[in-house]
Enzyme design. Structure first.
Site, mmCIF file in Angstrom:
data_model
loop_
_atom_site.group_PDB
_atom_site.id
_atom_site.type_symbol
_atom_site.label_atom_id
_atom_site.label_comp_id
_atom_site.label_asym_id
_atom_site.label_seq_id
_atom_site.Cartn_x
_atom_site.Cartn_y
_atom_site.Cartn_z
ATOM 1 N N CYS A 77 -0.484 8.561 4.031
ATOM 2 C CA CYS A 77 0.927 8.281 3.731
ATOM 3 C C CYS A 77 1.221 6.864 4.202
ATOM 4 C CB CYS A 77 1.841 9.300 4.393
ATOM 5 S SG CYS A 77 1.832 9.242 6.202
ATOM 6 N N ALA A 78 2.487 6.503 4.262
ATOM 7 C CA ALA A 78 2.842 5.127 4.612
ATOM 8 C C ALA A 78 2.545 4.813 6.066
ATOM 9 C CB ALA A 78 4.312 4.864 4.297
#
Length: 381
Positions: A77-78
């Site tokens: 994810c980020a």
């Protein structure tokens, strides 16, 4: 009693080694679809799927059949929080060998992998630092206890630690041009090592700090073995873009010439003005150089440009045969190619230019946000 399976973290460094070694990696990217399409982890043996995190809040049943049972699974994810949540859900549903990417795509963007390019004629070495998640390439030239760093990125501790391990002192840091897609670490590194920072003066008309003028005709010496770095004025990507010839073997082209493409001339809003400069550099100035020079660019666009050891390089003569950007004979067609239908400009490129001029000083986290995304300095046919 069998111990329960635990979610494991994987560092960006470990992932980079797997990608460069062509190991099989299955990635579940849980970022939003738009972020995923804009920029993702790539590799010849990377299998990747995208299912946004918000679609998995109530469970991972909908994707279980698409997640392999016999491969390493990396959830991305980020920043890492969402990937931890999804990874734990996969383990609860019976999946094993599940990892999350420590620090998320932000850490992937910042990792540098050093790769030896070759030896210099009088005993030195040249190394390339591959920023695999961002497409940036930096260099260190080493000779007789001294070093020069070219196109350094802002993670300057990597260069400091590498120089320490090699027992060399960084005497020069050099930027081939004023960068617009990433924040330069050249000036900061020079200050920390008490070295000299070099920048082309035509790109430095608005900078607010002291620098050494990187101009054609000057020769920088690294070490006592008279290894020269010869600048060649080569405008086009920027008005001041300056290439370097190292040891009469290596041509460091900055963002003028890449392995599969050529540089874009529009990042200061002057595509029409600089297209002619770009063509002159590529079709005349570089054409006068030796075909056997090894081209070392400041960026790469796709993982397919990486060689068998992770390096990005090519023989100049081969590029004149194979690179599409060097084979547009009609001048008007060349102008259209470099000024129309260009890829999106880099994220926050104006703010990045302002930072590299010394006009603004964003905090570290803001700098990370400014740089998120892929390399967009090239024109890809």
């Amino acid at each position: 009693m069998i111990d329960p399976v635990q979610l494991q973290g994987m560092s960006a460094e470990s992932l980079a080694k797997k990608v460069l070694d062509n190991e099989l990696v299955f990635i579940l990217d849980v970022r939003n679809e738009s972020d995923f399409k804009d920029w993702q982890i790539e590799g010849s043996n990377v299998h990747i799927m995208n299912t946004p995190y918000f679609e998995l809040l109530d469970g991972v049943d909908s994707i279980l059949d698409t997640i392999p049972d016999d491969q390493l699974i990396l959830v991305v994810c980020a920043k890492e929080g969402s990937s931890k949540f999804v990874g734990e859900q996969l383990i609860k549903e019976g999946k094993q060998n599940v990892f999350y990417l420590i620090g998320g795509m932000k850490s992937w963007s910042e990792h540098l992998e050093p790769v030896k390019i070759g030896d210099l004629k009088d005993g030195g070495e040249i190394y390339q630092f591959v920023r695999i998640g961002k497409g940036c390439l930096s260099y260190m030239v080493i000779s007789d206890g001294e070093a020069a760093v070219i196109d350094a990125v802002r993670m300057t501790d990597v260069f400091e630690n590498f120089a320490k391990a090699k027992n060399v002192t960084i005497k020069h840091t050099i930027d081939t041009h004023l960068h617009a897609d990433h924040i330069s670490g050249g000036r900061q590194l020079a200050e920390k090592t008490e070295g000299s920072y070099w920048l082309p003066p035509k790109d430095a008309t608005e900078v607010i700090f002291q620098y050494e003028k990187l101009e054609e005709g000057k020769t920088l010496i690294v070490g006592n073995t008279q290894i020269s770095i010869q600048p060649i004025y080569s405008p086009g990507h920027t008005i001041g873009s300056t290439s370097l010839i190292v040891d009469n073997q290596y041509l460091l082209t900055g963002d003028i010439l890449f392995v599969k493409s050529i540089g874009r001339p529009d990042l200061a809003g002057k595509a029409e003005d600089w297209a002619a400069d770009l063509r002159t550099t590529l079709y005349k100035r570089y054409k006068q150089l030796a075909d056997d020079l090894t081209v070392l660019p400041a960026h790469f666009g796709k993982y397919t440009e990486l060689g068998d050891k992770g390096q990005v390089s090519a023989r100049l003569g081969d590029l004149y045969r194979d690179n599409p950007g060097l084979n547009i004979q009609d001048e008007s067609e060349f102008r259209r190619t470099v000024s129309e239908n260009l890829p999106p400009q880099p994220n926050a490129y104006q703010e990045i230019r302002q930072t590299n001029m010394g006009k603004i000083s964003p905090a570290n986290e803001e700098q990370r946000e400014m740089e998120i995304g892929p390399n967009r300095c090239a024109i890809h046919n």
